[in-house]
Design a protein around this motif. Sequence first.
Motif, PDB file in Angstrom:
ATOM      1  N   ASP A  17       0.762  -1.358  -0.031  1.00  0.00           N
ATOM      2  CA  ASP A  17       0.123   0.146   0.096  1.00  0.00           C
ATOM      3  C   ASP A  17       1.080   1.346  -0.075  1.00  0.00           C
ATOM      4  O   ASP A  17       0.469   2.266  -0.790  1.00  0.00           O
ATOM      5  CB  ASP A  17      -0.851  -0.145   1.264  1.00  0.00           C
ATOM      6  N   SER A  18       1.979   1.205   0.674  1.00  0.00           N
ATOM      7  CA  SER A  18       2.800   2.365   0.994  1.00  0.00           C
ATOM      8  C   SER A  18       3.470   2.769  -0.286  1.00  0.00           C
ATOM      9  O   SER A  18       3.556   4.026  -0.720  1.00  0.00           O
ATOM     10  CB  SER A  18       3.493   2.458   2.053  1.00  0.00           C
ATOM     11  N   ILE A  19       3.946   1.812  -1.153  1.00  0.00           N
ATOM     12  CA  ILE A  19       4.762   2.003  -2.218  1.00  0.00           C
ATOM     13  C   ILE A  19       3.652   2.464  -3.364  1.00  0.00           C
ATOM     14  O   ILE A  19       3.798   3.392  -4.130  1.00  0.00           O
ATOM     15  CB  ILE A  19       5.368   0.770  -2.690  1.00  0.00           C
ATOM     16  N   PHE A  20       2.613   1.885  -3.299  1.00  0.00           N
ATOM     17  CA  PHE A  20       1.586   1.999  -4.316  1.00  0.00           C
ATOM     18  C   PHE A  20       1.098   3.683  -4.226  1.00  0.00           C
ATOM     19  O   PHE A  20       0.995   4.231  -5.308  1.00  0.00           O
ATOM     20  CB  PHE A  20       0.221   1.120  -4.216  1.00  0.00           C
ATOM     21  N   SER A  21       1.079   4.174  -2.986  1.00  0.00           N
ATOM     22  CA  SER A  21       0.770   5.600  -3.022  1.00  0.00           C
ATOM     23  C   SER A  21       1.728   6.374  -3.295  1.00  0.00           C
ATOM     24  O   SER A  21       1.570   7.511  -3.420  1.00  0.00           O
ATOM     25  CB  SER A  21       0.039   5.868  -1.637  1.00  0.00           C
ATOM     26  N   LEU A  35       7.880   3.499  -8.344  1.00  0.00           N
ATOM     27  CA  LEU A  35       7.371   2.306  -9.133  1.00  0.00           C
ATOM     28  C   LEU A  35       8.238   1.889 -10.032  1.00  0.00           C
ATOM     29  O   LEU A  35       8.573   0.653 -10.276  1.00  0.00           O
ATOM     30  CB  LEU A  35       5.812   2.495  -9.609  1.00  0.00           C
ATOM     31  N   GLU A  36       8.715   2.996 -11.007  1.00  0.00           N
ATOM     32  CA  GLU A  36       9.524   2.571 -11.990  1.00  0.00           C
ATOM     33  C   GLU A  36      11.014   1.916 -11.471  1.00  0.00           C
ATOM     34  O   GLU A  36      11.220   0.837 -11.977  1.00  0.00           O
ATOM     35  CB  GLU A  36      10.147   3.864 -12.712  1.00  0.00           C
ATOM     36  N   GLN A  37      11.336   2.556 -10.494  1.00  0.00           N
ATOM     37  CA  GLN A  37      12.573   2.074  -9.694  1.00  0.00           C
ATOM     38  C   GLN A  37      12.535   0.760  -9.489  1.00  0.00           C
ATOM     39  O   GLN A  37      13.280  -0.162  -9.695  1.00  0.00           O
ATOM     40  CB  GLN A  37      13.107   2.884  -8.676  1.00  0.00           C
ATOM     41  N   LEU A  38      11.313   0.635  -8.690  1.00  0.00           N
ATOM     42  CA  LEU A  38      11.195  -0.901  -8.170  1.00  0.00           C
ATOM     43  C   LEU A  38      10.866  -1.927  -9.372  1.00  0.00           C
ATOM     44  O   LEU A  38      11.420  -3.202  -9.394  1.00  0.00           O
ATOM     45  CB  LEU A  38       9.644  -1.046  -7.412  1.00  0.00           C
ATOM     46  N   THR A  39      10.199  -1.566 -10.713  1.00  0.00           N
ATOM     47  CA  THR A  39      10.065  -2.634 -11.786  1.00  0.00           C
ATOM     48  C   THR A  39      11.606  -2.724 -12.120  1.00  0.00           C
ATOM     49  O   THR A  39      11.952  -4.156 -12.404  1.00  0.00           O
ATOM     50  CB  THR A  39       9.339  -1.854 -12.795  1.00  0.00           C
TER      51      THR A  39
END
Length: 436
Positions: A381-385, A391-395
């Motif tokens: 939830d925290s990352i999503f917001s 999000l790009e870095q995580l991908t």
Amino acid sequence: MSTIYWEEEMETLPRPGLESIQLKRLQKLVARVYERVEPYRKKMDAAGVTPQDITSLADLQKLPFTVKDDLRDNYPFGMFTTSMEDIVRVHASSGTTGKPTVVGYTQNDIGTWAGLMARALACGGATKGDMVHNAYGYGLFTGGLGAHYGAEKLGATVIPVSGGNTKRQITIMQDFGSTVLLSTPSYALNLAETMESMGVAPESLSLRVGIFGAEPWSENMREEVEKKLNLQAVDIYGLSEVIGPGVAMECLNSSKGMHVFEDHFLPEIINPETGEALPPGEKGELVFTTLTKEAFPVIRYRTKDISRLYYETCNCGRTLVRMEKVTGRTDDMLIIRGVNVFPSQVEHVLVGVEGVEPHYQIIVEREGTLDIMTVEVEVSDSIFSDEIKNLEQLTKRITRDIKDILGVTCKVKLVNPRAIQRSEGKAQRVIDKRKI
Ligand code: DLL
């Protein structure tokens, strides 16, 4: 914690004693199936082997393998050794294709199985004083009833809750004071997540041990479930064709896999391509011969599960061989542009990445002649917001880790929290659209 045994004498028997019991049981079994089950007799005749040829455990290798198709070809009851009058229960495993595999039990078999499951539960630290929350599915699946009879035999109190109705399960855990949780690891995660959404802290429950099995789960997943449910998670292995749950069980001291209950099941590791037996310690396909079952014994049944066997005595005192945690099956293995990939390896990578949840699915498609693997994983939830940049870095991070560790390039798709369907039993990790 000191070791708890259910049948200490058998579990700690020095190998020569154990092997002599195994040989006697094997000889009896081979004679019995040869006499009573036509498909076995035909295969043995074709291989030129008779029951009298089994004079040592090494002679096991003279016997032909049994595979799932043998059971399908004789569907539903053609491989039973007893008349239907003596069968008191049947179970079936669904499989993904074709007819299910049907297995049968005599009254003695049900007793043997209950004893084995009591042994397994004790091996995982459960005692008579425990409140056993049994969330394995009851029904044709062997998990629910198999664990149920074992927990009763142990003398524990069983809550036969089965899978599903997750919120109610949490209330039951709170109100009844469940101390041991039995479920698939993916359902344990589902329970943990639902607890969180209900505002129930794991510390407020009385859970001590989780006995999880019926599907592969990585070491990272173990840590995750232990943290989220505040318990010690141990692995239990089994398959319907061999008996159900209770073929092998991890003890609380082992860092090297699960004890195979060898006085009942004779394990081998073979090269899945050639069928050749592999020496101790080598990785390959697990094969089992049942030594004590009456209604539905199997000889050299090829499980398709990949593991290896360790023969050193465990520091829990059990002399029973240990099998390494099953990380995949020969038919689970995805070949992505020539690279072998097991879903559990992907899981191991994902569960180690902060910001993602342990809920994922792998989708495999073919574009022209190229295999494309997409890993869909939920973000927390925290990352999503957070901003798009994160999000790009995580991908990128996940794509890179999968490439580095597994050697395969994949697409990574981050999806909303709770977008991936939750499991109530075994999770479906792979959708292989090449086969549809
Ligand atoms: O899954 C029996 C079981 C019930 C085992 C409850 C443990 C707990 P089947 O439905 O016939 O029987 O599926 C058997 O599941 O060949 C493995 O591929 C997989 N499996 C079972 N236990 C484990 C495990 C039950 N601990 C198939 N780790 C087996 C990895 C497992 N895979």
